[in-house]
Enzyme design. Structure first.
Site, short mmCIF file in Angstrom:
data_model
loop_
_atom_site.label_atom_id
_atom_site.label_comp_id
_atom_site.label_asym_id
_atom_site.label_seq_id
_atom_site.Cartn_x
_atom_site.Cartn_y
_atom_site.Cartn_z
CB THR A 34 36.23 36.39 41.54
OG1 THR A 34 36.95 37.03 40.49
CG2 THR A 34 36.88 35.08 41.84
CG ASN A 92 40.83 45.65 29.18
OD1 ASN A 92 40.03 44.75 28.95
ND2 ASN A 92 41.69 45.61 30.17
#
Lengths: 394, 394
Positions: free
Chosen positions: B179, B389
């Site tokens: 990750t 975002n």
């Protein structure tokens, strides 16, 4: 919208929720009506879907019942009871076999469909006046913000045949076989097996190429009914005169309906068309397209009118399909922003920005490996989606 | 945080973006330091990831450089040039092989890392004072809202060894191998092959069991460095005294770091633990858990504090894994809401509502088919995710 001879429509208020609108649709078909269908691949499907699959084996339909406001999914034997009660009631009314009655339900999961409300609603529908396609499209909807219908016609030999479709759905949309609830009606005479073949083919490049939120509904169903009242020579294969024209019109209706679902995607402000070319196969292109279309980061970037093509690279890379970073090309509208794995040097951002400010967004992705291609459709991910879905059940 | 003997940390301002903060991390390791690593499965990975994979084959590290603000992904040969320039500069400074230098970059995709800024930043780092773990954790971050670190210790024979980890990441999180950027440091002496084995094992049930938004980064990397300065008898297999204790401590650090990433998920307000039991295998349980954890409809329901378990049924059904609707059981916190495919009749909603109002949500799902189990972690999907975002690059 033209009428379809052999299909008689009525709506009624079953009051499945605390509302004062029609929520039960009842459509009768002429004897001998052919039926075809595709249903969800979600393993936890509803009793309605199971019954549809069983009844599709017979290939003939006399009636369709659609309940809105309660999906009856995950309700075990009590849900099954309610659906069987509906088919018995309709079969008794029409004097047909229960296996010729098709039932769909859409709405909240996990609450058994109240049998008494269904029975009373059906009784009211039997006695109601014949209604319009607009009424049907309104009545099958739940969180939809507009009624969705489409039409097309085709010449089968010397006979003009009509095709009408209505559909509902705006969230939990990532069909793996079909999408939400869609119904297609035609007066053409078509053999059930051929109708099924045509529906499966159209489904593959229309309903199975859209996604709103990557979530696949437990109730997805698309059914096509062909009453035969146009009296054309029945279509049984692509060798028959007019089969190509009919297939093309059916595909056109499916595509229109699929696009309407995306345009009404929960919270959607933009309609996004993603064309993938140069993949190793058409199926690979479709998977890459859906990986892009399902990426929250791509969808929020489009919502923000941001040409963040790096997120498209990311989505291509995670799709699990063959791709080569250094052959990848990406465009927004007509403007290439990346070619062969490199940003296009000093490209003019003006047309890209103008394109992204519009409501119809086109993304082109060339994988650079083969000739596989596919087009998929989705919408942007906005605050509206969160607002609708963080507070749906309450 | 304890120091790790043999690891010397410095940070500097390369100014990869228009900001006045440290964004380049430089860590020197003692001669002979073992290194292990796992990297993204995203096909469109960055040059940094490719170089990491190459250099990991040697099993030894002398330095780590981390750039924040520019991921250097999808930048072709110019991106590769910049990474090689960095490894050459560090190798010349330390008098080591370029293959012993590990570089990571994180930030926007598609903009080549500016070589001149990297070189000037590195030069500044070489001359900077030694800094703290807090400084390192701060410097590797981008959209992170807090610095993330974890620690553990283990007894290897009579020797106490320390493990420290730092990590960054809050969006584009669905590790398929690792990750974002995570670094683990220990003073234990561990053979590279065994360190790699332990890291892969820990990764499988920690980093590979978290998701924020289902998007897999092009830069995901977790590296573990073992300086050997604790002077324990080197660990080479599970037969060695202390290997179990070390493995357990390493797993503990990985789990802590993975949880911190989820807690800082973009827009996250709630930490969600999903325990799946009764699946046909552990891997099947993990896939079902991730299908639930990645469902936008489940995540928005939790954001809305709504016990909409029907959406969990939907997610189980779409996971593509063996399941049986009529054996499925679901609980929130300690309260069962569905048992064997049916809603629990008249269950008390009070404890469920109270549980959902908290910040730590536990969802239990029993598939009822076998003994496979897995736990995955995610966060809710909120307006904050959209805001972050839809407007990141601009």
């Amino acid at each position: 919208m033209p009428e379809i001879a052999g299909a008689t429509k009525r709506v009624a208020k079953a009051r499945y929720k605390e509302w004062d609108r029609c929520d039960l649709t009842y459509i009768e078909f002429a004897t001998g009506t052919a039926v075809a269908g595709v249903t969800t691949r979600n393993i936890c499907c509803s009793s309605e879907v199971e019954l549809c699959r069983d009844n599709l084996k017979g290939g003939r339909a006399r009636a369709l019942v659609v309940n809105a406001g309660n999906s009856n999914a995950f309700t075990g034997y009590r849900g099954r009871d309610a659906v069987e009660a509906i088919t018995r009631q309709v079969a008794a009314h029409l004097g047909c076999a229960a296996t010729e009655v098709f039932v769909s339900s859409t709405g909240v999961i996990g609450v058994p469909l109240p049998k008494d409300k269904a029975e009373a609603g059906l009784k009211a529908a039997f006695g109601a006046s014949v209604c319009s396609w607009q009424d049907v499209a309104d009545t099958i909807g739940t969180t939809d913000t507009f009624a969705k219908g489409a039409k097309a016609s085709a010449m089968v030999g010397d006979t003009r045949v009509e095709i009408i479709g209505v559909i509902k759905g705006s969230g939990m949309i990532a069909p793996d076989m079909a999408t939400m609830l869609g119904y297609i009606f035609t007066d053409a005479a078509v053999e059930p097996a051929f109708l099924q073949q045509l529906l499966v083919e159209a489904n593959g490049s229309t309903f199975n190429c859209i996604t709103v939120d990557s979530d696949t509904s437990t109730s997805d169903t698309v059914l096509a009914f062909a009453t035969g009242k146009a009296d054309n020579t029945p279509l049984a294969s692509f060798n028959d005169v007019g089969a190509d024209a009919f297939a093309s019109a059916l595909h056109d209706v499916c595509r229109q309906l699929a696009h309407l679902v995306v345009r009404d995607g929960e919270g959607a402000q933009k309609f996004i068309e993603i064309s993938v070319t140069g993949a190793v196969s058409d199926e690979s292109a479709r998977r890459i397209g859906l990986a892009i279309a399902n990426s929250p980061l791509v969808k929020t970037a489009i919502a923000g009118e941001d040409a963040n093509w790096g997120r498209i690279v990311m989505a291509v890379g995670k799709a699990g399909e063959p791709a080569d970073r250094d052959r990848l090309s990406i465009s927004f509208g007509a403007t290439p922003v990346a070619l062969n794995g490199l940003p296009v040097e000093g490209f003019d951002e003006t047309p890209v920005t103008a394109h992204l400010k519009g409501q119809e967004i086109q993304i082109g992705v060339d994988i650079g490996l083969g000739s596989g291609h596919a087009t998929v459709w989705t919408c942007d991910l906005t605050h509206g989606y969160i607002s609708i879905n963080a507070d749906y059940r309450s």
